[in-house]
Design an enzyme around this catalytic site. Structure first.
Site, PDB file in Angstrom:
ATOM      1  N   LYS A  22       0.845  -1.219   0.000  1.00 58.53           N
ATOM      2  CA  LYS A  22       0.000   0.000   0.000  1.00 58.53           C
ATOM      3  C   LYS A  22       0.867   1.250   0.000  1.00 58.53           C
ATOM      4  O   LYS A  22       0.644   2.174  -0.788  1.00 58.53           O
ATOM      5  CB  LYS A  22      -0.894  -0.002   1.227  1.00 58.53           C
ATOM      6  CG  LYS A  22      -1.546   1.337   1.550  1.00 58.53           C
ATOM      7  CD  LYS A  22      -2.438   1.302   2.748  1.00 58.53           C
ATOM      8  CE  LYS A  22      -1.734   1.476   4.041  1.00 58.53           C
ATOM      9  NZ  LYS A  22      -1.450   2.884   4.416  1.00 58.53           N
ATOM     10  N   ASN A  23       1.902   1.300   0.853  1.00 60.35           N
ATOM     11  CA  ASN A  23       2.657   2.539   1.028  1.00 60.35           C
ATOM     12  C   ASN A  23       3.633   2.807  -0.103  1.00 60.35           C
ATOM     13  O   ASN A  23       4.110   3.929  -0.259  1.00 60.35           O
ATOM     14  CB  ASN A  23       3.358   2.552   2.391  1.00 60.35           C
ATOM     15  CG  ASN A  23       2.318   2.639   3.516  1.00 60.35           C
ATOM     16  OD1 ASN A  23       1.150   2.942   3.266  1.00 60.35           O
ATOM     17  ND2 ASN A  23       2.732   2.345   4.726  1.00 60.35           N
ATOM     18  N   CYS A 117      -3.719  12.539  13.047  1.00 61.52           N
ATOM     19  CA  CYS A 117      -4.494  11.302  12.911  1.00 61.52           C
ATOM     20  C   CYS A 117      -4.339  10.518  14.199  1.00 61.52           C
ATOM     21  O   CYS A 117      -3.783  10.980  15.171  1.00 61.52           O
ATOM     22  CB  CYS A 117      -4.068  10.551  11.670  1.00 61.52           C
ATOM     23  SG  CYS A 117      -2.766   9.412  11.983  1.00 61.52           S
ATOM     24  N   ARG A 122       1.723  14.263  13.349  1.00 57.47           N
ATOM     25  CA  ARG A 122       2.171  14.059  11.965  1.00 57.47           C
ATOM     26  C   ARG A 122       2.356  15.388  11.209  1.00 57.47           C
ATOM     27  O   ARG A 122       1.652  15.705  10.270  1.00 57.47           O
ATOM     28  CB  ARG A 122       1.217  13.123  11.240  1.00 57.47           C
ATOM     29  CG  ARG A 122       1.084  11.810  12.010  1.00 57.47           C
ATOM     30  CD  ARG A 122       0.293  10.777  11.320  1.00 57.47           C
ATOM     31  NE  ARG A 122       1.080  10.120  10.260  1.00 57.47           N
ATOM     32  CZ  ARG A 122       0.584   9.106   9.535  1.00 57.47           C
ATOM     33  NH1 ARG A 122      -0.649   8.688   9.736  1.00 57.47           N
ATOM     34  NH2 ARG A 122       1.332   8.546   8.582  1.00 57.47           N
ATOM     35  N   ASP A 305       5.012   0.238  12.047  1.00 55.33           N
ATOM     36  CA  ASP A 305       3.733  -0.326  11.587  1.00 55.33           C
ATOM     37  C   ASP A 305       3.541  -1.771  12.043  1.00 55.33           C
ATOM     38  O   ASP A 305       2.482  -2.348  11.821  1.00 55.33           O
ATOM     39  CB  ASP A 305       3.639  -0.268  10.063  1.00 55.33           C
ATOM     40  CG  ASP A 305       3.490   1.165   9.588  1.00 55.33           C
ATOM     41  OD1 ASP A 305       3.625   1.396   8.376  1.00 55.33           O
ATOM     42  OD2 ASP A 305       3.268   2.046  10.438  1.00 55.33           O
ATOM     43  N   ARG A 397      -8.543  -0.277   5.182  1.00 53.54           N
ATOM     44  CA  ARG A 397      -7.756   0.716   4.454  1.00 53.54           C
ATOM     45  C   ARG A 397      -6.464   0.100   3.937  1.00 53.54           C
ATOM     46  O   ARG A 397      -5.907   0.543   2.949  1.00 53.54           O
ATOM     47  CB  ARG A 397      -7.382   1.896   5.368  1.00 53.54           C
ATOM     48  CG  ARG A 397      -8.561   2.716   5.815  1.00 53.54           C
ATOM     49  CD  ARG A 397      -8.121   3.900   6.629  1.00 53.54           C
ATOM     50  NE  ARG A 397      -7.118   4.700   5.933  1.00 53.54           N
ATOM     51  CZ  ARG A 397      -6.700   5.885   6.372  1.00 53.54           C
ATOM     52  NH1 ARG A 397      -7.157   6.377   7.507  1.00 53.54           N
ATOM     53  NH2 ARG A 397      -5.813   6.566   5.696  1.00 53.54           N
TER      54      ARG A 397
HETATM   55  C1  EPZ Z   1       4.525   6.710   6.458  1.00 56.37           C
HETATM   56  O1  EPZ Z   1       3.872   7.752   7.151  1.00 56.37           O
HETATM   57  C2  EPZ Z   1       3.519   5.573   6.395  1.00 56.37           C
HETATM   58  N1  EPZ Z   1       2.344   6.000   5.650  1.00 56.37           N
HETATM   59  C3  EPZ Z   1       3.114   5.137   7.796  1.00 56.37           C
HETATM   60  O2  EPZ Z   1       2.287   3.990   7.665  1.00 56.37           O
HETATM   61  C4  EPZ Z   1       4.366   4.721   8.557  1.00 56.37           C
HETATM   62  O3  EPZ Z   1       4.014   4.428   9.886  1.00 56.37           O
HETATM   63  C5  EPZ Z   1       5.402   5.850   8.534  1.00 56.37           C
HETATM   64  O4  EPZ Z   1       5.666   6.239   7.174  1.00 56.37           O
HETATM   65  C6  EPZ Z   1       6.714   5.434   9.172  1.00 56.37           C
HETATM   66  O5  EPZ Z   1       7.233   4.335   8.470  1.00 56.37           O
HETATM   67  C7  EPZ Z   1       2.409   5.963   4.293  1.00 56.37           C
HETATM   68  O6  EPZ Z   1       3.420   5.604   3.715  1.00 56.37           O
HETATM   69  C8  EPZ Z   1       1.164   6.396   3.561  1.00 56.37           C
HETATM   70  P1  EPZ Z   1       7.035   9.764   8.441  1.00 56.37           P
HETATM   71  P2  EPZ Z   1       4.565   9.227   7.158  1.00 56.37           P
HETATM   72  O7  EPZ Z   1       6.979  11.056   7.708  1.00 56.37           O
HETATM   73  O8  EPZ Z   1       5.265   9.454   5.884  1.00 56.37           O
HETATM   74  C9  EPZ Z   1       7.888  13.018  11.806  1.00 56.37           C
HETATM   75  C10 EPZ Z   1       0.403   2.680   7.849  1.00 56.37           C
HETATM   76  O9  EPZ Z   1       0.047   2.040   8.853  1.00 56.37           O
HETATM   77  N2  EPZ Z   1       7.740  14.011  10.721  1.00 56.37           N
HETATM   78  O10 EPZ Z   1       8.118   8.796   8.095  1.00 56.37           O
HETATM   79  O11 EPZ Z   1       3.553  10.201   7.614  1.00 56.37           O
HETATM   80  C11 EPZ Z   1       6.589  12.343  12.138  1.00 56.37           C
HETATM   81  O12 EPZ Z   1       5.851  13.094  13.073  1.00 56.37           O
HETATM   82  C12 EPZ Z   1       0.910   4.075   8.021  1.00 56.37           C
HETATM   83  O13 EPZ Z   1       0.438   2.228   6.690  1.00 56.37           O
HETATM   84  C13 EPZ Z   1       8.054  15.342  10.987  1.00 56.37           C
HETATM   85  O14 EPZ Z   1       8.415  15.692  12.113  1.00 56.37           O
HETATM   86  O15 EPZ Z   1       5.647   9.034   8.319  1.00 56.37           O
HETATM   87  C14 EPZ Z   1       7.051  11.027  12.712  1.00 56.37           C
HETATM   88  O16 EPZ Z   1       7.397  11.222  14.064  1.00 56.37           O
HETATM   89  C15 EPZ Z   1       0.697   4.590   9.445  1.00 56.37           C
HETATM   90  N3  EPZ Z   1       7.952  16.249   9.982  1.00 56.37           N
HETATM   91  C16 EPZ Z   1       8.338  10.722  11.934  1.00 56.37           C
HETATM   92  O17 EPZ Z   1       8.736  11.962  11.351  1.00 56.37           O
HETATM   93  C17 EPZ Z   1       7.557  15.888   8.710  1.00 56.37           C
HETATM   94  O18 EPZ Z   1       7.500  16.768   7.827  1.00 56.37           O
HETATM   95  C18 EPZ Z   1       8.174   9.697  10.813  1.00 56.37           C
HETATM   96  O19 EPZ Z   1       7.072  10.089  10.017  1.00 56.37           O
HETATM   97  C19 EPZ Z   1       7.252  14.535   8.472  1.00 56.37           C
HETATM   98  C20 EPZ Z   1       7.354  13.616   9.490  1.00 56.37           C
END
Ligand code: EPZ
Length: 432
Positions: A22-23, A117, A122, A305, A397
Site C-alpha cells: 500500500k505505502n 491522525c 504528523r 507499523d 484501508r
Molecule cells: C509513512 O507515514 C507511512 N504511511 C506510515 O504507515 C508509517 O508508519 C510511517 O511512514 C513510518 O514508516 C504511508 O506511507 C502512507 P514519516 P509518514 O513522515 O510518511 C515526523 C500505515 O500504517 N515528521 O516517516 O507520515 C513524524 O511526526 C501508516 O500504513 C516530521 O516531524 O511518516 C514522525 O514522528 C501509518 N515532519 C516521523 O517523522 C515531517 O515533515 C516519521 O514520520 C514529516 C514527518
C-alpha cells in the site's frame, strides 16, 4: 457497521499470498500523473486507501482506467485543476503526495492541509522545507497548502528527521527540477526504492534510493511505463506474527525476504522457527514464546507499523517485554482494548511494559487505527472464546480481503454487518 467476529484458539496453518505494498503504491500512483503518456501499474492492493487516491487522481482530471482489481492505467494529460478537494485529504493523508507530483510537473499545486491522525500529530514541515529548498514558494492559508515556482532548481537538502512522506514528496518534485538534488538523511524504506525505480522507469535519473543519501538529476519530461508494485512487508509481517501468536505454521508467499529481516530475527529471538526461500517465508512456533525488547526505528530497524502486532504476540509470551515506540507519539491506543482481553500492559510515555499472561479471553473491542485494528484481530484469533472487533473500516484501508485470507489459514472469522449475522455466528460456535 461492519465488524469482524471470530472464535479464537485455533492455530493458523497454511499459505497466504501477500498483496502489493500500500505505502509503495500510494507514492507510485501520485507519481504516475507526472507524464502526459499512459502508465500501467499492476500488483496494486485492492484496499480503500488505494481506491480513494485513484478517485482523487480522477478528480483533478487524469484518466483512470481500472483494468482489474490489481491493475490500473493512468494518463495525466487531461489534468484540469491543480487544486485537490478537501474530501480526499480527509479520507487519506497520502493524497498530499499530489503536492510533490503536481509541483514537479506543473510547478504549481494546492492541497488541503492534512489533519493529525490517530497515531500522532504528523507534521509536514520537512515536506515544505524540501519544496522551498527546490525554489518553490509555499503558503499555508485557509486550510490549504499552496505551492508554486517559476522554475524548480536542484538543491542539497538535509532532512531534520527521517521521514518517509517527505522523502517521497520531495523526490517527486526534484525529479523534474533543473539540476541535481542531493537528499541527505532520507528514509530508506523499500517503498522509497520502489518509487525511485518507478520514476526511473519513466525516464527520471535517481540514484541511492534505499540509502540515506539520494541523488536526483532533474529531467524535463517523463514518459510512459509499465510497473509492478513490490509486495507489502507490513501485511506479510502481520500474518507472520499471527502465526506466532496462535502457535501456528504459516507461509507468506510472494514476498521479498530481505524486507522482512527485522521481523524474522525478532520471531526467532522469541522462540519461533523461520525458514526463508526466494519469495516466501515460513513461520512456525510449537512452544511457548518468550519475552524480548523492541524499539521501533526507521527501516531497516523494526517498523513502527508492526509495533501493535508484536505487542499482542508478547502479551502471550513468558516474561516481561519492553516495547518502545520511537516514531509516533500516540501509537499505544490499542493497549486499553487489549487489557480488556486480559493482557497485562502498562504504558509509560512512549514505552509499553508487557507482562506475559497464559491466555487472553475474547471481548468486544474497537480498532483505534489501521495496524492496531489488525493486531486486535490477531489477539482475538489467539484468545479463548469469541471476539468482536469493531470499526474495521480502518483495517480495510490497508488489508485486502483480510478475513478471507485468515479463513484460508483455518481461522473461524467472519465479517458481519447485522446483529442477525452476529448471533448466527455465536450460536454456531457455541453449538460445536
Ligand atoms: C509513512 O507515514 C507511512 N504511511 C506510515 O504507515 C508509517 O508508519 C510511517 O511512514 C513510518 O514508516 C504511508 O506511507 C502512507 P514519516 P509518514 O513522515 O510518511 C515526523 C500505515 O500504517 N515528521 O516517516 O507520515 C513524524 O511526526 C501508516 O500504513 C516530521 O516531524 O511518516 C514522525 O514522528 C501509518 N515532519 C516521523 O517523522 C515531517 O515533515 C516519521 O514520520 C514529516 C514527518
Amino acid at each position: 457497521m461492519e465488524r469482524y467476529i471470530m472464535k479464537g484458539g485455533i492455530p493458523l496453518v497454511g499459505e497466504v499470498e501477500i498483496s502489493g505494498a500500500k505505502n509503495a503504491a500510494l507514492g507510485i500512483l501520485a507519481a504516475s500523473i507526472m507524464t502526459d503518456e499512459t502508465v500501467t501499474i499492476d500488483n496494486l492492493p485492492d484496499v480503500s486507501d488505494i481506491n480513494v487516491l485513484l478517485q482523487a487522481i480522477e478528480g483533478i482530471g487524469a484518466h483512470v482506467n481500472r483494468i482489474d482489481r490489481h491493475t490500473v492505467k493512468i494518463n495525466g494529460s487531461g489534468i484540469r485543476t491543480l487544486s485537490l478537494d478537501y474530501e480526499y485529504i480527509k479520507k487519506i493523508r497520502a493524497s498530499y503526495y499530489l503536492l510533490g507530483a503536481l509541483l514537479g510537473k506543473y510547478k504549481k499545486a494546492e492541497v488541503p492541509l492534512p489533519g493529525g491522525c490517530n497515531i500522532g500529530t504528523r507534521p509536514i514541515d520537512q515536506h515544505l522545507k524540501g519544496f522551498r529548498a527546490l525554489g518553490a514558494d509555499v503558503r499555508i492559508e485557509y486550510g490549504f497548502i499552496s505551492t508554486e515556482a517559476t522554475h524548480l532548481h536542484g538543491t542539497h537538502l538535509y532532512f531534520d528527521v527521517v521521514s518517509v512522506g517527505a522523502t517521497i514528496n520531495v523526490m517527486m518534485a526534484a525529479a523534474m527540477a533543473e539540476g541535481t538534488t542531493i537528499l541527505e538523511n532520507a528514509a530508506k524504506e523499500p517503498h522509497i526504492v520502489d518509487l525511485a525505480n518507478f520514476l526511473n522507469s519513466m525516464g527520471a535519473n535517481i540514484k541511492g534510493a534505499g540509502t540515506d543519501v539520494i541523488r536526483i538529476r532533474g529531467v524535463s519530461k517523463l514518459h510512459s511505463t509499465e510497473y509492478t508494485v513490490i509486495p507489502d512487508q507490513i501485511e506479510a509481517g502481520t500474518f507472520m506474527f499471527a502465526a506466532a501468536a496462535t502457535q501456528g505454521d504459516v507461509t507468506v508467499k510472494n514476498v521479498i525476504p530481505k524486507h522482512l529481516e527485522a521481523l524474522s530475527s525478532k520471531l526467532m529471538e522469541i522462540g519461533c522457527q523461520v525458514e526463508e526461500s526466494d519469495d516466501a517465508v515460513r513461520v512456525y512456533c510449537k512452544n511457548k514464546l518468550h519475552n524480548t525488547h523492541i524499539k521501533t526505528l526507521p527501516y531497516p530497524g523494526f517498523p513502527t507499523d508492526m509495533q501493535p502486532q508484536i505487542s499482542v504476540t508478547l502479551a502471550l509470551a513468558s516474561g516481561t517485554s519492553i516495547v518502545t515506540e520511537s516514531i509516533f507519539e500516540n501509537r499505544f491506543r490499542y493497549v486499553d482494548e487489549l487489557s480488556r482481553m486480559g493482557a497485562k500492559i502498562k504504558v509509560e510515555g512512549n514505552t509499553a511494559i508487557i507482562t506475559g499472561v497464559d491466555k487472553l479471553s475474547g471481548a468486544i473491542v474497537s480498532s483505534p487505527d489501521l495496524r492496531a485494528g489488525a493486531a486486535l484481530v490477531i489477539a482475538g484469533l489467539a484468545a479463548e472464546g469469541i471476539t468482536i472487533v469493531e470499526d474495521i473500516v480502518y483495517i480495510q484501508r490497508g488489508y485486502e480481503r483480510f478475513e478471507e485470507k485468515l479463513q484460508n489459514l483455518g481461522a473461524e472469522i467472519e465479517k458481519v454487518s447485522t446483529e442477525k449475522e452476529l448471533y448466527k455466528f455465536q450460536l454456531r460456535e457455541t453449538a460445536v
